[in-house]
Scaffold this motif. Structure first.
Motif, PDB file in Angstrom:
ATOM      1  N   LEU A  41       0.821  -1.208   0.000  1.00 38.64           N
ATOM      2  CA  LEU A  41       0.000   0.000   0.000  1.00 38.64           C
ATOM      3  C   LEU A  41       0.855   1.258   0.000  1.00 38.64           C
ATOM      4  O   LEU A  41       0.550   2.233  -0.708  1.00 38.64           O
ATOM      5  CB  LEU A  41      -0.936   0.002   1.215  1.00 38.64           C
ATOM      6  N   TRP A  45       1.015   4.154  -3.064  1.00 36.19           N
ATOM      7  CA  TRP A  45       0.803   5.596  -2.908  1.00 36.19           C
ATOM      8  C   TRP A  45       1.993   6.383  -3.464  1.00 36.19           C
ATOM      9  O   TRP A  45       1.820   7.362  -4.186  1.00 36.19           O
ATOM     10  CB  TRP A  45       0.571   5.942  -1.435  1.00 36.19           C
ATOM     11  N   SER A 102      -5.756   0.855   4.817  1.00 37.00           N
ATOM     12  CA  SER A 102      -6.416   0.531   3.550  1.00 37.00           C
ATOM     13  C   SER A 102      -7.398   1.626   3.146  1.00 37.00           C
ATOM     14  O   SER A 102      -7.502   1.981   1.963  1.00 37.00           O
ATOM     15  CB  SER A 102      -7.143  -0.815   3.663  1.00 37.00           C
ATOM     16  N   LEU A 103      -8.128   2.154   4.113  1.00 36.31           N
ATOM     17  CA  LEU A 103      -9.095   3.213   3.807  1.00 36.31           C
ATOM     18  C   LEU A 103      -8.396   4.531   3.484  1.00 36.31           C
ATOM     19  O   LEU A 103      -8.772   5.246   2.547  1.00 36.31           O
ATOM     20  CB  LEU A 103     -10.050   3.407   4.987  1.00 36.31           C
ATOM     21  N   SER A 104      -7.352   4.852   4.235  1.00 36.12           N
ATOM     22  CA  SER A 104      -6.730   6.174   4.091  1.00 36.12           C
ATOM     23  C   SER A 104      -5.869   6.292   2.846  1.00 36.12           C
ATOM     24  O   SER A 104      -5.595   7.406   2.389  1.00 36.12           O
ATOM     25  CB  SER A 104      -5.897   6.507   5.334  1.00 36.12           C
ATOM     26  N   VAL A 105      -5.435   5.165   2.257  1.00 29.74           N
ATOM     27  CA  VAL A 105      -4.593   5.259   1.064  1.00 29.74           C
ATOM     28  C   VAL A 105      -5.354   5.858  -0.112  1.00 29.74           C
ATOM     29  O   VAL A 105      -4.751   6.419  -1.043  1.00 29.74           O
ATOM     30  CB  VAL A 105      -4.016   3.868   0.692  1.00 29.74           C
ATOM     31  N   ALA A 106      -6.684   5.791  -0.082  1.00 28.23           N
ATOM     32  CA  ALA A 106      -7.487   6.356  -1.175  1.00 28.23           C
ATOM     33  C   ALA A 106      -7.696   7.856  -1.027  1.00 28.23           C
ATOM     34  O   ALA A 106      -8.061   8.527  -2.000  1.00 28.23           O
ATOM     35  CB  ALA A 106      -8.846   5.655  -1.238  1.00 28.23           C
ATOM     36  N   PHE A 124      -3.149   9.151   6.868  1.00 32.69           N
ATOM     37  CA  PHE A 124      -2.424   8.040   6.255  1.00 32.69           C
ATOM     38  C   PHE A 124      -1.144   7.736   7.034  1.00 32.69           C
ATOM     39  O   PHE A 124      -0.810   6.571   7.298  1.00 32.69           O
ATOM     40  CB  PHE A 124      -2.101   8.382   4.803  1.00 32.69           C
ATOM     41  N   LEU A 183      -8.203   3.824  -5.041  1.00 30.32           N
ATOM     42  CA  LEU A 183      -9.415   3.148  -4.571  1.00 30.32           C
ATOM     43  C   LEU A 183      -9.293   1.641  -4.755  1.00 30.32           C
ATOM     44  O   LEU A 183      -9.768   0.857  -3.920  1.00 30.32           O
ATOM     45  CB  LEU A 183     -10.641   3.684  -5.313  1.00 30.32           C
ATOM     46  N   THR A 186      -7.435   0.339  -1.920  1.00 30.30           N
ATOM     47  CA  THR A 186      -8.305   0.223  -0.738  1.00 30.30           C
ATOM     48  C   THR A 186      -9.055  -1.101  -0.748  1.00 30.30           C
ATOM     49  O   THR A 186      -9.136  -1.800   0.277  1.00 30.30           O
ATOM     50  CB  THR A 186      -9.295   1.399  -0.684  1.00 30.30           C
ATOM     51  N   LEU A 190      -8.506  -3.952   2.092  1.00 31.61           N
ATOM     52  CA  LEU A 190      -9.591  -4.432   2.953  1.00 31.61           C
ATOM     53  C   LEU A 190      -9.823  -5.926   2.770  1.00 31.61           C
ATOM     54  O   LEU A 190     -10.102  -6.651   3.745  1.00 31.61           O
ATOM     55  CB  LEU A 190     -10.874  -3.651   2.652  1.00 31.61           C
TER      56      LEU A 190
END
Length: 405
Positions: A41, A45, A102-106, A124, A183, A186, A190
């Motif tokens: 991840l 990024w 996982s959520l914050s990488v988007a 992040f 996304l 993400t 997840l």
């Protein structure tokens, strides 16, 4: 050292030994996946930073300030995660921070201004710092229960995940927008967290047999000092990683007039040999032990970086970078493992924070020294710190001896 979420596990060969061994094997597989996910991840990024810069209209200075959000969030969270691990258990915190990462990488791809980018990168960075402390804390407990020095294998998974994330990101950069790409990361993050998380949540951290002697110098003040020593050793290693990542290619092109394609291979060679060194790290530790691995690794890295920074030819420099990667490969994992064995999650947090600080300190330090002297001379500081790590590793050879694998 009090371990988290203790449960009695059967010693291999005793009643229930097969069940215990299977449980430890499942924990190792799950933790390995989390280490790989972390690297995957983060690298995903990093390769989209140029596109996000363009999307937000950030200048180089604006981007630099925004990227400090990652560093600030990570350092702040690393200092707090040890406490969270002591309260809730390192396994639960690993899963929670895996979801948050996982959520914050988007989020960066959804921003349209440098200020918004900096704010989401704080989140992040917090997730990135948190998962690094939590999963290393869990790994320290598992290494002690297995009675095998497998810590480098976890860090090899991180390196492999990073290489996969960077390679895949490079392939997708031309066909996917940053929003679609991040996304997608993400969704992958997840899904992998959902696959590996239950194994950690169902199986608390294993208990180490209580017959092991207490580490030498493990009193409160002695333990803190020793943890700081291993934290500084981690810093010396991460300094080299950060310096080579940001300045290796420039040294090849500016000072040795290498072709851009060859120069780009400089860090790749370093990363590949570091990954190879970590994949063979368990066998190396079983053969040499932790202290000799630290001393040998630091010495090899120092010699390699002297060659890499001062050699007059491109190929000799690439060889030096490769040798440096092999030398540094296992110093950080061993330093974190020793700090965790002495002081638990708090020790892991301290060593990780100092190590991350070294990665941040390396690039600007090299830049300032290059202005004052020259880039080749500045890069020799990597060799100096690697040699310092070897000396400190030898000086701390008796610390945590009861936990040494």
């Amino acid at each position: 050292m009090p371990l988290l979420n203790k449960v009695r596990t059967a010693v291999s060969g005793g009643p229930g030994g097969d069940t215990a061994a299977h449980s430890l094997s499942r924990l190792r597989s799950a933790l390995t996946l989390f280490f790989a996910l972390d690297g995957f991840l983060f690298a995903g990024w990093v390769v989209r930073i140029p596109a996000v810069k363009q999307q937000t209209g950030a200048s180089a200075g604006d981007l630099g300030l925004a990227l400090l959000g990652v560093s600030a969030g990570a350092v702040i969270t690393m200092t707090l995660t040890g406490r969270l691990c002591r309260r809730y258990g390192s396994h639960a915190v690993t899963v929670a921070t895996g979801v948050l990462l996982s959520l914050s990488v988007a989020l960066p791809a959804l921003t349209r201004s440098p200020l918004a980018l900096g704010l989401v990168l704080l989140v992040f960075g917090a997730a990135y710092g948190g998962i690094n402390v939590a999963m290393n804390s869990a790994a320290v407990d598992l290494v002690a229960a297995l009675r095998r020095p497998v810590m480098p294998s976890f860090h090899a998974a991180f390196s492999l995940g990073g290489m996969l994330g960077a390679g895949l990101g490079g392939l997708l950069a031309g066909s996917l927008s940053p929003t679609s790409h991040l996304l997608g990361l993400t969704v992958v993050g997840l899904a992998l967290t959902a696959a590996a998380g239950p194994a950690l949540l169902r199986h608390p951290s294993p208990v180490v047999p209580e017959t092991l002697p207490a580490p030498s110098g493990s009193g409160p003040s002695g333990g803190r000092r020793t943890v700081l020593v291993f934290g500084v050793i981690a810093l010396c290693t991460a300094y080299g990683e950060g310096a080579l990542a940001d300045w290796g290619a420039l040294h090849l092109t500016q000072d040795l007039h290498a072709h851009p394609g060859v120069a780009a291979a400089g860090y790749s060679v370093f990363a590949l040999t570091m990954t190879a060194g970590r994949l063979s790290g368990t066998a190396l530790l079983e053969r040499l032990g932790q202290t000799r691995t630290l001393v040998t690794g630091g010495t090899v890295a120092a010699l390699g970086m002297l060659l890499g920074s001062l050699a007059p030819s491109v190929w000799a420099t690439l060889l030096g970078f490769a040798v440096t990667g092999l030398g540094l490969a296992n110093i950080f994992p061993v330093a974190v493992a020793r700090a965790g064995a002495i002081a638990g999650p708090g020790g892991v947090a301290t060593a990780s924070t100092l190590g991350y600080g070294g990665m941040l300190l390396g690039p600007p330090s090299i830049g300032f020294l290059a202005d004052w002297f020259s880039l080749p001379v500045a890069l020799t500081t990597v060799a100096v710190l690697a040699g310092g790590a070897a000396a400190m590793g030898y000086g701390a050879r008796n610390a945590g001896a009861g936990r040494e694998s």
